[in-house]
Design an enzyme around this catalytic site. Structure first.
Site, short mmCIF file in Angstrom:
data_model
loop_
_atom_site.label_atom_id
_atom_site.label_comp_id
_atom_site.label_asym_id
_atom_site.label_seq_id
_atom_site.Cartn_x
_atom_site.Cartn_y
_atom_site.Cartn_z
N GLU A 1 58.22 -42.39 -24.10
CA GLU A 1 57.75 -43.28 -25.18
C GLU A 1 57.50 -44.34 -24.94
O GLU A 1 57.23 -45.29 -25.66
CB GLU A 1 58.19 -42.30 -26.31
CG GLU A 1 58.18 -42.93 -27.73
CD GLU A 1 59.20 -42.65 -28.42
OE1 GLU A 1 59.52 -41.46 -28.71
OE2 GLU A 1 58.96 -43.40 -29.79
N ASN B 1 58.55 -32.67 -35.98
CA ASN B 1 58.06 -33.74 -37.45
C ASN B 1 57.00 -31.96 -37.28
O ASN B 1 55.46 -32.03 -37.38
CB ASN B 1 56.87 -34.15 -36.98
CG ASN B 1 57.66 -35.25 -36.66
OD1 ASN B 1 59.31 -35.50 -37.10
ND2 ASN B 1 57.76 -36.34 -35.82
N ARG C 1 68.89 -29.74 -34.14
CA ARG C 1 69.15 -31.73 -33.73
C ARG C 1 69.71 -32.74 -33.84
O ARG C 1 69.95 -32.13 -36.17
CB ARG C 1 67.43 -32.45 -33.82
CG ARG C 1 66.69 -31.13 -32.60
CD ARG C 1 65.29 -32.52 -33.40
NE ARG C 1 65.00 -33.40 -31.71
CZ ARG C 1 64.44 -34.36 -31.97
NH1 ARG C 1 63.45 -34.66 -33.67
NH2 ARG C 1 63.69 -34.69 -31.04
N GLU D 1 64.02 -39.50 -40.56
CA GLU D 1 62.67 -39.41 -40.31
C GLU D 1 61.37 -39.11 -40.81
O GLU D 1 60.43 -38.58 -41.13
CB GLU D 1 61.91 -40.08 -39.21
CG GLU D 1 62.65 -40.66 -37.92
CD GLU D 1 62.28 -41.10 -36.59
OE1 GLU D 1 61.54 -39.82 -35.72
OE2 GLU D 1 63.13 -41.76 -35.67
N ASP E 1 67.62 -43.79 -28.75
CA ASP E 1 66.35 -43.50 -28.65
C ASP E 1 65.44 -43.32 -27.62
O ASP E 1 64.94 -43.83 -27.14
CB ASP E 1 65.65 -43.72 -29.87
CG ASP E 1 64.14 -42.64 -30.01
OD1 ASP E 1 64.12 -41.96 -29.48
OD2 ASP E 1 63.33 -42.77 -30.78
N LYS F 1 64.44 -30.03 -36.99
CA LYS F 1 64.63 -30.84 -37.41
C LYS F 1 64.69 -31.37 -38.23
O LYS F 1 63.67 -31.02 -39.31
CB LYS F 1 63.36 -32.29 -36.70
CG LYS F 1 64.05 -34.00 -36.71
CD LYS F 1 62.43 -34.53 -36.41
CE LYS F 1 62.19 -36.48 -36.71
NZ LYS F 1 61.47 -37.01 -36.14
N LYS G 1 70.23 -35.88 -28.27
CA LYS G 1 69.44 -36.65 -27.02
C LYS G 1 70.43 -37.40 -26.72
O LYS G 1 71.74 -37.64 -26.93
CB LYS G 1 68.65 -37.85 -27.84
CG LYS G 1 67.85 -37.81 -28.38
CD LYS G 1 66.60 -38.87 -29.46
CE LYS G 1 65.58 -38.06 -30.12
NZ LYS G 1 64.27 -38.82 -30.80
N GLU H 1 51.79 -35.94 -30.51
CA GLU H 1 52.99 -37.10 -30.95
C GLU H 1 53.80 -37.25 -29.50
O GLU H 1 54.54 -36.73 -28.50
CB GLU H 1 53.99 -36.52 -32.01
CG GLU H 1 54.74 -37.75 -31.87
CD GLU H 1 55.47 -37.47 -33.65
OE1 GLU H 1 55.16 -36.82 -34.10
OE2 GLU H 1 56.96 -38.49 -33.34
N ARG H 2 53.57 -38.92 -29.48
CA ARG H 2 54.54 -39.21 -28.06
C ARG H 2 54.12 -38.44 -26.27
O ARG H 2 54.22 -38.20 -25.57
CB ARG H 2 55.33 -39.33 -27.61
CG ARG H 2 56.50 -39.91 -29.40
CD ARG H 2 56.10 -41.39 -29.54
NE ARG H 2 56.59 -41.80 -31.00
CZ ARG H 2 56.03 -42.68 -31.25
NH1 ARG H 2 55.32 -43.27 -31.20
NH2 ARG H 2 56.48 -42.81 -32.81
N ARG I 1 73.32 -48.15 -36.26
CA ARG I 1 72.07 -46.96 -36.19
C ARG I 1 72.58 -45.44 -34.84
O ARG I 1 72.66 -45.03 -34.01
CB ARG I 1 70.61 -46.84 -35.34
CG ARG I 1 70.15 -45.86 -35.21
CD ARG I 1 68.17 -45.71 -35.60
NE ARG I 1 67.83 -44.99 -34.26
CZ ARG I 1 66.46 -45.05 -34.45
NH1 ARG I 1 65.73 -46.40 -34.10
NH2 ARG I 1 66.06 -43.98 -33.66
N HIS J 1 65.22 -51.13 -27.46
CA HIS J 1 64.45 -51.01 -28.33
C HIS J 1 63.95 -52.39 -28.56
O HIS J 1 63.20 -53.29 -29.61
CB HIS J 1 65.37 -50.40 -29.78
CG HIS J 1 64.00 -49.57 -30.06
ND1 HIS J 1 62.61 -49.68 -30.39
CD2 HIS J 1 64.63 -48.77 -30.91
CE1 HIS J 1 62.16 -49.06 -31.32
NE2 HIS J 1 63.20 -48.13 -31.40
O1 GCW Z 1 61.81 -41.31 -30.44
C1 GCW Z 1 61.22 -40.85 -31.63
C2 GCW Z 1 60.05 -40.58 -31.64
C3 GCW Z 1 59.22 -39.50 -33.30
C4 GCW Z 1 60.04 -38.51 -32.89
C5 GCW Z 1 61.26 -39.22 -33.16
C6 GCW Z 1 62.31 -37.52 -32.96
C7 GCW Z 1 59.54 -36.22 -32.25
O2 GCW Z 1 58.98 -41.77 -32.60
O3 GCW Z 1 58.03 -39.53 -32.90
O4 GCW Z 1 59.28 -37.55 -34.07
O5 GCW Z 1 61.92 -39.67 -32.34
O6 GCW Z 1 63.07 -37.64 -31.95
O7 GCW Z 1 62.63 -36.25 -33.67
#
Ligand code: GCW
Length: 720
Positions: A417, A235, A349, A316, A389, A312, A384, A192-193, A361, A545
């Protein structure tokens, strides 16, 4: 006389051939596919060679373990390569370089450093030039095998960067305990990414077949002090916790162990249902609690030094304690209790954002987690760097400085990303430095994020940092040769949170690309200017974004079709006839209140808010007068242009480096820079044309006319 033939059939003598090879060695640089990263160990330049050959005649590595074997291998191949001559690496006294521990090396014991080495901790080391019976010896000492390995890599780095080793006086220990790479790798091999090929973990072949590449991955990490790897995507797929996969994970852990790297796993909160056949994953349910205890015990039987779980939850679409009306603390603490007897940890997380109507957000993680300060068992909260994000630029996350009773570690995204994938040169150390140096004001002035993170401010016991890896199966690991520097920088900053991007860049260039000082200077300039440039051509002045939905590569500020508001760029920039930007002050969402006095007041005041965050905190009129005296609209347009100009200048600079860097990487990097220019132009044009539909103002002088119409930019995503 031996001869070799060219296609013409003409004959040349061996002498001529030798001469040809010799001159080639001088004038052209050997091809390089980037696989060796910053551990290339190519022969050094003449000046340093003479001095080093004089100093390093033989090396004694005094210790017996898999880690000491790794040290022997590394020093022997490293020194032989760098010095261009084989070096004896044994364990005999009398060597000119001695590596060991007080308990394994008579010389180190004699130096009586035991207390000092203890003070440097289990990963620290000392490197000193000492006089020993009229000889000069470089001593690399630690209290542990892994510390000695780190010391050996440090010593190699000194050689690689052609540093004088005549009077070394070095004591080192990491600023942070946990220095972890998070891999968002799926069990099907996709990432992913991920933008550099497939996963490095070949699940189908494990545990029987171990890809030798895993050893090189471990070497690279150990060389920069990374001591943990979370192997699977946050995920998460619960399958990773089945006996079948745990055996594979254990095989990886065995490869990493000698290099001081522990494995961690992302745990899917609903695993008790999915693979345990329970009817619930409620963290307060006894059967669930027992299931996790049994699972954890099973893991530690296979992997005694297992690092712990990364989770996580309720984000999402991922399951979590909120699904059962329990709190984040309930969930995290249940898992923490399971790993505690094994000295494992749970990394929870903070990337949590529920979508409620009218919410911001940027304030969500704080709202969800801050009330639980002091309620987490000795877990670590992974936050983060910014509140949204991994955007090209964000202010620091307000949770740093707001949870003094919670152990917190930042999460960086090394993979790009939102920063042009593996196509754009962006040296992320500058961005991370900015974040770490930010003042939270939580305990008055000079309460910097770095001090929160390294535990000096709130005395947290467990300190750490994580970075979402940018590695993959591509031959050069990171897709773009220059982006290896971000992996490198992550490790170096995690080890030493106060180190400067300049120093890291210079080290990396000298180790990886060239020793030519002029070229080093030019490449440093490129790297150090790159972050500001990408912010300029993507999201200047606090915008964020603006990305095309889903893949997040090119621009789509017009995007408004996602089912959640906060997945749409229009939600973030809020452009209208009056102006642009997200009002996070009292008149808007007021999430600015999550920052401390007097920062909160500074951000809130449109005249004092740093311009790089202006549109992050304010909805600003197109005619607003900026510090430059220009209107916001003109300034915005000029920022976009400046980003494009930077890429063009960088390409021109790169063109002057032909012959200084091997042809293979020189060409590959050049091609990536061409893509970066195409993309920067696209970003500028698409964003300005779209925002112009609101501002209704002409582009200021100095900003080029867009190449296409807005409709054309909207019709098709920028391809990578
Ligand atoms: O930045 C977003 C991404 C998702 C990622 C999520 C996260 C792994 O678009 O792909 O999922 O954050 O950090 O959980």
């Amino acid at each position: 006389m031996a001869s070799f033939k060219r296609q013409t059939g003409k004959k040349y003598s061996a002498k001529a051939f030798a001469l040809f090879v010799f001159f080639c060695g001088i004038t052209c640089v050997k091809a390089d596919d980037g696989y060796r990263l910053w551990l290339r160990y190519e022969q050094l330049t003449k000046q340093s060679l003479t001095a080093y050959r004089e100093r390093i005649k033989s090396i004694a590595v005094q210790g017996q373990s898999a880690t000491f074997d790794a040290i022997r291998r590394e020093l022997s191949s490293g020194c032989a390569g760098l010095l261009g001559t084989p070096i004896v690496v044994g364990d005999r006294a009398g060597a000119s370089v001695v590596v060991g521990l007080p308990q394994t090396s008579p010389l180190i014991r004699k130096l009586r450093w035991t207390t000092d080495l203890k003070r440097l901790g289990p990963e620290g080391y000392r490197i000193r030039t000492v006089k020993e019976r009229n000889r000069t010896v470089v001593v690399i000492a630690s209290s542990t095998d892994v510390g000695a390995l780190y010391g050996a890599f440090h010593f190699l780095r000194l050689l690689q960067t052609e540093t004088r080793i005549n009077d070394l006086f070095i004591d080192q220990k990491p600023d942070l305990k946990l220095r972890i790479l998070d891999h968002w790798d799926n069990l099907d091999g996709s990432i992913e990414r991920g933008y550099a090929g497939k996963s490095l973990w070949n699940w189908a072949e494990l545990p029987k077949h171990i890809d030798p590449r895993l050893i090189d991955y471990a070497r690279a990490n150990a060389s920069i002090g990374v001591n943990g790897a979370a192997l699977n995507n946050v995920n998460a797929n619960a399958q990773i916790l089945t006996p079948e996969y745990l055996a594979k994970v254990a095989a990886i852990a065995n490869v990493f162990r000698p290099y001081g790297i522990r494995v961690y796993l992302s745990a899917r909160f609903s695993a008790p249902i999915e693979i345990g056949k329970l009817s619930t994953a409620d963290p307060l349910d006894q059967t669930v609690i027992k299931w996790w205890i049994a699972k954890t015990d099973e893991i530690y039987k296979l992997i005694p030094d297992f690092g712990g779980f990364l989770v996580k939850a309720n984000s999402e679409g991922q399951p979590g304690p909120r699904t059962y009306n329990r709190t984040h603390a309930d969930g995290a603490n249940m898992l923490a209790a399971a790993v505690a007897p094994h000295k494992g940890i749970v990394i929870w997380r903070a990337f949590v954002y529920d979508n409620k109507p009218g919410y911001d957000r940027a304030g969500a993680a704080y709202e969800n987690l801050q009330p639980f300060d002091g309620k987490f068992a000795p877990n670590v909260l992974q936050v983060k760097n910014g509140p949204i994000d991994f955007q090209p630029r964000e202010p620091f996350h307000p949770l740093f400085g707001a949870m003094p009773k919670t152990q917190m570690m930042p999460e960086f995204q090394i993979t790009q990303e939102y920063l042009g994938f593996s196509n754009h040169l962006v040296f992320l150390a500058s961005m991370w430095r900015e974040f770490l140096s930010s003042d939270t004001f939580t305990a008055g002035r000079d309460s910097r994020v770095a001090q929160v993170v390294d535990g000096t401010l709130f005395r947290q016991r467990l300190t750490g940092i994580a970075g979402v890896a940018n590695t993959g199966s591509d031959r050069n690991w990171t897709g773009h040769d220059m982006l290896q520097a971000n992996w490198y920088a992550f490790g170096r900053l995690a080890w030493s949170v106060y180190s400067s991007p300049e120093q890291i860049a210079e080290e990396w260039i000298r180790m990886t690309l060239t020793h030519d000082s002029n070229a080093v200077g030019k490449i440093m300039k490129m790297m150090l200017g790159s972050h500001e440039a990408v912010v300029d051509y993507m999201t200047p002045l606090g915008l964020h974004h603006l990305f095309w939905g889903g893949h997040h590569y090119g621009p789509a500020p017009w995007w408004d079709t996602e089912k959640r508001d906060d997945w749409n760029p229009v939600y973030y920039h809020k452009a209208d006839a009056f102006g642009i930007g997200f009002d996070r002050t009292k008149s808007g969402s007021n999430t600015v209140s999550q920052y401390h006095f007097p920062l909160r007041e500074e951000f809130s005041d449109i005249d004092r808010c740093p311009e790089e965050f202006l549109l992050w905190f304010h909805h600003v009129s197109w005619d607003h007068k900026m510090k430059s005296g220009r209107t916001l609209w003109d300034e915005l347009a000029l920022h976009y242009q400046r980003g494009v100009d930077w890429v063009r200048e960088t390409r021109a600079d790169w063109a002057t480096l032909a012959g200084k860097i091997d042809e293979e990487r020189y060409t590959a990097i050049g091609k990536k820079l061409a893509i970066q220019e195409r993309d920067a132009v696209w970003w500028r044009d698409a964003c300005l044309l779209y925002f112009q539909t609101f501002s209704k103002k002409p582009l200021p002088e100095g900003v080029e006319k867009p190449a296409h119409t807005l409709a054309e930019y909207k019709a098709k995503a920028l391809e990578w």
